[in-house]
Design an enzyme around this catalytic site. Structure first.
Site, PDB file in Angstrom:
ATOM      1  N   LYS A   1      71.411 126.981  20.624  1.00 18.32           N
ATOM      2  CA  LYS A   1      71.874 126.026  20.997  1.00 18.32           C
ATOM      3  C   LYS A   1      73.406 125.367  20.052  1.00 18.32           C
ATOM      4  O   LYS A   1      74.460 124.220  19.690  1.00 18.32           O
ATOM      5  CB  LYS A   1      71.297 124.433  21.100  1.00 18.32           C
TER       6      LYS A   1
HETATM    7  C1  LIG Z   1      67.481 125.774  24.553  1.00 16.19           C
HETATM    8  C2  LIG Z   1      66.670 126.777  24.954  1.00 16.19           C
HETATM    9  C3  LIG Z   1      66.876 128.067  26.233  1.00 16.19           C
HETATM   10  C4  LIG Z   1      66.972 127.198  27.814  1.00 16.19           C
HETATM   11  O1  LIG Z   1      68.130 126.701  27.184  1.00 16.19           O
HETATM   12  P1  LIG Z   1      68.938 125.960  29.012  1.00 16.19           P
HETATM   13  O2  LIG Z   1      70.403 125.740  28.530  1.00 16.19           O
HETATM   14  O3  LIG Z   1      68.045 125.469  28.651  1.00 16.19           O
HETATM   15  O4  LIG Z   1      68.558 126.796  30.152  1.00 16.19           O
HETATM   16  C5  LIG Z   1      66.503 129.647  25.967  1.00 16.19           C
HETATM   17  N1  LIG Z   1      66.256 129.872  24.710  1.00 16.19           N
HETATM   18  C6  LIG Z   1      66.506 129.228  23.376  1.00 16.19           C
HETATM   19  C7  LIG Z   1      65.829 130.385  22.518  1.00 16.19           C
HETATM   20  C8  LIG Z   1      66.420 128.003  23.858  1.00 16.19           C
HETATM   21  O5  LIG Z   1      66.307 127.318  22.436  1.00 16.19           O
END
Ligand SMILES: *Cc1c(COP(=O)(O)O)cnc(C)c1O
Length: 477
Positions: A106
């Site tokens: 993120k």
């Molecule tokens: C948020 C997240 C995801 C999933 O991503 P999306 O955009 O919600 O599909 C996968 N792995 C980790 C570690 C995350 O923090």
């Protein structure tokens, strides 16, 4: 450039306004009316930052000075200049998205969103402070806090479920520095915190407040668009390593929760990148696997707690954008979303399911299978991955084709030390810091410095409130 709502009942806005608004007034998500023409081959010759600026300028043309914004967002914040390296591991390529300040993928988007938001605000001549509200199950909160720390004209309130995040995730948030950041635990689970945030938006609608409310959630196009870059970067890395030639197709396996990460891959494809199949990887909360297999999206099931908590989700918001992109039919999308909220499920027409299945494959794995993948890949390849990435790896194995497959790695194994140590057959006793140190001693992989430093940082945000007090918290900061 015109952005329209996926539900078709809101006026078109420009890209700066779409970033400022987040959600469209009719409850839909903003999408460009048409995907712009894009010189994808030229993009592949650029540095990571230049790639990001080129893609963001194409999709958000009403936000000026994109190169300067990108530079401010990323310079010196990631472990490597190329931001998101791709490394070969066994039969697959692993795209490491966790080399940013909070060790989860993120960071790529949440480093950029504050720059986009403040630039959009300037562009629209808005003098008011923007207050960003976020409910988090762990990763989003910290990435947003770091992204927004001391950004002028913006403040942020993060709510996390009391007792509902890991010790490291809590420590990351409660030690956060900055004059404009507020963090509070909420008595309840993640859904309570998220519902609380939605209620605050509803309660403040149309009220005169000293600030504008906004969200750091992936419903905002300003959070989705920055993620397109790493698909290009990974493709360019495979080109320069001669794994592929220009124009060859590459499959991507993507650990998915809110369908944001994988939708960015589909947008990369729409911009011209030769993406083969996008493999949607889930954990035991396999609502997307079922949908992509049968055409029925059914959230009427219990939410399971897994070792990959950032994918513990039953309503994948960004799927709505895909339904719109592949049908072009806002009335259809509005009807499906109405079915979902009123009946808890919807079924897409066969033609739309066919269009989706031509682009996407799907797979899932439970905690035991993820653990087995982590252990096996570590033993056989010496590569240590986290449980979210393991879901991506497992789905890549299920759908192995005859083109190279990139597995997106979304978190550092150090963020999920109990599950990872269990998977490699090691002792899991002690505190989370003891476990991190044990993992480092066993594997020789260095603990990310920002995680190691948490142990001695003072706690600054120790409040715990009932969910009824969240509005008061936001108004009182
Ligand atoms: C948020 C997240 C995801 C999933 O991503 P999306 O955009 O919600 O599909 C996968 N792995 C980790 C570690 C995350 O923090």
């Amino acid at each position: 450039m015109d952005y329209i709502s996926t539900r078709g009942q809101s006026p078109a806005v420009d890209s700066a306004q779409a970033v400022l608004s987040g959600l469209a007034p009719d409850g839909g998500l903003y999408m460009p009316r048409a995907i712009p023409a894009f010189d994808w081959q030229h993009c592949l010759t650029l540095s990571a930052q230049q790639m990001s600026a080129a893609i963001l300028s194409a999709l958000l043309p009403d936000i000026p000075n994109m190169e300067a914004l990108v530079k401010r967002a990323y310079t010196g914040k990631f472990e490597t200049e190329d931001l998101t390296p791709t490394v070969p591991v066994g039969d697959f390529q692993v795209l490491e998205l966790f080399r940013g300040p909070t060790s989860a993928f993120k960071d790529v988007a949440l480093s950029m969103l504050p720059q986009l938001l403040t630039a959009a605000k300037r562009e629209k001549g808005i003098a008011q402070e923007i207050r960003v509200l976020t409910a988090t199950s762990g990763d989003t909160g910290k990435a947003a806090l770091v992204g927004f720390q001391d950004v002028p004209g913006v403040s942020i309130c993060v709510f996390y479920p009391f007792g509902g995040v890991s010790q490291v995730q809590r420590a990351q948030m409660v030690t956060q520095e900055g004059e404009n950041v507020h963090v509070c635990a909420v008595e309840g689970n993640f859904d309570d915190a998220q519902t609380g945030v939605k209620n605050i938006f509803a309660a403040c609608q149309g009220k005169a407040l000293p600030f504008l409310l906004s969200s750091a959630n992936s419903i905002n196009i300003g959070r989705l668009a920055p993620q397109i870059m790493y698909y290009f970067k990974s493709y360019a890395d495979l080109l320069s390593r001669k794994v592929i030639s220009l124009g060859d197709k590459v499959d991507f396996s993507v650990p998915t929760g809110n369908f944001g990460d994988i939708l960015a891959g589909y947008l990369a494809k729409k911009l011209g990148l030769p993406v083969g199949r996008l493999i949607c990887a889930s954990n035991a909360n396999n609502v997307l696997t079922d949908f992509l297999t049968t055409g029925v999206y059914d959230r009427r099931r219990p939410l399971l707690k897994t070792t990959s908590p950032s994918m513990d989700i039953l309503v994948s918001s960004n799927l709505e954008r895909l339904l719109y992109l592949l049908s072009g039919d806002t009335a259809l999308v509005a009807g499906l979303m109405k079915d979902l909220s009123e009946q808890g499920f919807y079924r897409v027409p066969d033609a739309l399911l066919g269009a989706i299945q031509a682009e996407f494959a799907a797979g899932y794995c439970n905690d035991a299978q993820a653990e087995a993948v982590i252990g096996r890949v570590y033993r056989e390849q010496g590569y240590l991955m986290d449980p979210h990435t393991a879901c991506g790896w497992a789905a890549a194995e299920t759908h192995r084709g005859d083109v190279p497959t990139v597995v997106l790695s979304t978190a550092s194994p150090y963020k999920f030390s109990t599950a990872v140590l269990t998977a490699i057959g090691a002792d899991t006793s002690g505190s989370e810091y003891d476990r991190m140190e044990r993992m480092q001693a066993l594997t020789g992989i260095p603990i990310p410095p920002a995680l190691a430093a948490l142990r001695t940082k003072p706690e600054r945000h120790t409040g715990v409130i009932p969910k009824e007090k969240m509005l008061e918290f936001v108004l009182g900061r």
